[in-house]
Write an enzyme that holds these catalytic residues in place. Structure first.
Site, PDB file in Angstrom:
ATOM      1  N   MET A  30      -6.232  -6.197  -0.279  1.00 25.06           N
ATOM      2  CA  MET A  30      -7.636  -6.539  -0.533  1.00 25.06           C
ATOM      3  C   MET A  30      -7.835  -8.049  -0.429  1.00 25.06           C
ATOM      4  O   MET A  30      -8.857  -8.576  -0.882  1.00 25.06           O
ATOM      5  CB  MET A  30      -8.068  -6.028  -1.912  1.00 25.06           C
ATOM      6  CG  MET A  30      -7.972  -4.504  -1.999  1.00 25.06           C
ATOM      7  SD  MET A  30      -9.028  -3.792  -3.261  1.00 25.06           S
ATOM      8  CE  MET A  30      -8.330  -4.503  -4.724  1.00 25.06           C
ATOM      9  N   HIS A  37       1.838 -10.494  -1.689  1.00 28.58           N
ATOM     10  CA  HIS A  37       1.386  -9.889  -0.423  1.00 28.58           C
ATOM     11  C   HIS A  37       2.272 -10.351   0.736  1.00 28.58           C
ATOM     12  O   HIS A  37       2.635  -9.563   1.604  1.00 28.58           O
ATOM     13  CB  HIS A  37      -0.050 -10.324  -0.089  1.00 28.58           C
ATOM     14  CG  HIS A  37      -1.087  -9.904  -1.066  1.00 28.58           C
ATOM     15  ND1 HIS A  37      -1.809 -10.797  -1.827  1.00 28.58           N
ATOM     16  CD2 HIS A  37      -1.556  -8.673  -1.400  1.00 28.58           C
ATOM     17  CE1 HIS A  37      -2.684 -10.138  -2.569  1.00 28.58           C
ATOM     18  NE2 HIS A  37      -2.546  -8.862  -2.348  1.00 28.58           N
ATOM     19  N   GLN A 153       0.143   3.605  -7.748  1.00 30.34           N
ATOM     20  CA  GLN A 153      -0.454   3.690  -6.411  1.00 30.34           C
ATOM     21  C   GLN A 153       0.616   4.061  -5.375  1.00 30.34           C
ATOM     22  O   GLN A 153       0.390   4.910  -4.510  1.00 30.34           O
ATOM     23  CB  GLN A 153      -1.087   2.353  -6.049  1.00 30.34           C
ATOM     24  CG  GLN A 153      -1.521   2.225  -4.605  1.00 30.34           C
ATOM     25  CD  GLN A 153      -2.243   0.922  -4.350  1.00 30.34           C
ATOM     26  OE1 GLN A 153      -3.408   0.797  -4.651  1.00 30.34           O
ATOM     27  NE2 GLN A 153      -1.549  -0.056  -3.811  1.00 30.34           N
TER      28      GLN A 153
HETATM   29  P1  AMP Z   1      -3.985  -5.706  -3.454  1.00 31.69           P
HETATM   30  O1  AMP Z   1      -4.478  -6.757  -2.534  1.00 31.69           O
HETATM   31  O2  AMP Z   1      -3.957  -6.124  -4.889  1.00 31.69           O
HETATM   32  O3  AMP Z   1      -4.634  -4.371  -3.237  1.00 31.69           O
HETATM   33  O4  AMP Z   1      -2.464  -5.493  -3.084  1.00 31.69           O
HETATM   34  C1  AMP Z   1      -2.074  -5.163  -1.783  1.00 31.69           C
HETATM   35  C2  AMP Z   1      -0.616  -4.754  -1.794  1.00 31.69           C
HETATM   36  O5  AMP Z   1       0.165  -5.854  -2.285  1.00 31.69           O
HETATM   37  C3  AMP Z   1      -0.324  -3.555  -2.715  1.00 31.69           C
HETATM   38  O6  AMP Z   1       0.627  -2.706  -2.094  1.00 31.69           O
HETATM   39  C4  AMP Z   1       0.243  -4.230  -3.943  1.00 31.69           C
HETATM   40  O7  AMP Z   1       1.122  -3.395  -4.668  1.00 31.69           O
HETATM   41  C5  AMP Z   1       0.994  -5.396  -3.334  1.00 31.69           C
HETATM   42  N1  AMP Z   1       1.182  -6.454  -4.321  1.00 31.69           N
HETATM   43  C6  AMP Z   1       0.218  -7.062  -5.076  1.00 31.69           C
HETATM   44  N2  AMP Z   1       0.779  -7.943  -5.928  1.00 31.69           N
HETATM   45  C7  AMP Z   1       2.105  -7.919  -5.708  1.00 31.69           C
HETATM   46  C8  AMP Z   1       3.227  -8.599  -6.280  1.00 31.69           C
HETATM   47  N3  AMP Z   1       3.084  -9.494  -7.257  1.00 31.69           N
HETATM   48  N4  AMP Z   1       4.456  -8.320  -5.799  1.00 31.69           N
HETATM   49  C9  AMP Z   1       4.608  -7.392  -4.808  1.00 31.69           C
HETATM   50  N5  AMP Z   1       3.603  -6.711  -4.230  1.00 31.69           N
HETATM   51  C10 AMP Z   1       2.379  -6.959  -4.673  1.00 31.69           C
END
Ligand code: AMP
Length: 282
Positions: A30, A37, A153
């Protein structure tokens, strides 16, 4: 790096890549990218030769009372970070592009979406599963990478892929943390300086819980200690902390299988989640 913002252009590109025998790796996000990310990009590169990073703040996964309108974003910054990390294609559609008509078709994974975050976020996982399915149909990835940060998720997406025979390999990447232990999140930027300092409690209670479990303490006692520690912190409103099997997300009272301890806590109007996996063999 290519920038694509329409569904038809992305589908045409994906089709051509597949015809040329290229392996496509998708990283759905997102946006408002951080090192968590970016680590997923590194992971995707191990299993694919073309990486597609999608940036889409999906309204369908936010309940009406949630922070859709305040979700942080900076597309030019994200595009530059993605390019530096070696992404091949950034796919960043508009809401109108992804949902041109009223959406009548939804993907609903049952039971495991009704606990933990699903218990308080009505329709959240339905929105997630549906947008991920749409992204799979648009980007046609061989591999998709998700973060353990959103452990529930990841379990939901893996179950959806298995149940619906989707031909996509799912990889789960470890949680990337700030130096003090706070799990990186796009939402951290919205914490006040005081809450940002105090939010370190979340990872601390999880690390302590893991240590306790591995020393033989009961699940009940480590959770009770964690609740007490979080409640002692100014502005921290605990939504839940629970121990569950992984990836089935059944309640667990004894450490007789791989165990997930997951929590959600609000600091003001910022909702943070974190978790830790404790393998039975560790
Ligand atoms: P989001 O933008 O929050 O929807 O996250 C996108 C992807 O990045 C999802 O698969 C999250 O689980 C992963 N993600 C977000 N924060 C972290 C983090 N601190 N470490 C590893 N993966 C992450």
């Amino acid at each position: 790096m290519e920038r694509i913002s329409t569904v038809s252009a992305m589908q045409a590109r994906a089709k051509a890549l597949r015809l040329n025998g290229r392996r496509i790796g998708l990283i759905p996000t997102m946006g408002y990218l951080h090192e968590g990310h970016l680590s997923l990009i590194d992971e995707a590169k191990k299993y694919s030769d073309i990486t597609v990073l999608s940036i889409f703040v999906n309204p369908a996964q936010f309940a009406p009372n949630e922070d859709y309108n305040n979700y942080p974003g900076d597309i030019e910054r994200d595009i530059s970070l993605a390019e530096k990390r070696g992404v091949d294609i950034v796919f960043y559609p508009s809401v109108e592009e992804m949902y041109p008509d009223k959406q009548l078709t939804w993907i609903n994974v049952e039971t495991i979406t009704e606990v933990l975050c699903g218990a308080n976020r009505e329709g959240h996982f339905r929105g997630v599963s549906t947008v991920v399915t749409k992204l799979f149909n648009i980007v046609k990835p061989h591999v998709a990478v998700f973060g353990q940060k959103d452990a529930q998720q990841a379990a939901v997406i893996q179950k959806m892929v298995d149940d619906l025979n989707m031909d996509v390999m799912i990889h789960i990447a470890s949680i990337v943390r700030e130096p003090d232990g706070l799990a990186m999140s796009s939402r951290n930027i919205r914490l006040t300086p005081e809450d940002r300092k105090n939010a370190v409690i979340l990872s601390q209670v999880l690390f302590r819980a893991k240590e306790g479990i591995l020393k033989g303490e009961s699940i009940h006692s480590v959770l009770a200690a964690a609740i007490k520690d979080i409640q002692a912190v100014a502005h921290a409103e605990l939504e839940y902390i629970e121990a569950r099997s992984y990836p089935d997300l059944e309640p667990m009272t004894d450490f007789n299988n791989d165990l997930l301890i997951a929590l959600a806590t609000h600091f003001g109007n910022v909702r943070l989640i974190d978790n830790i996996l404790i393998e039975k063999s560790s």
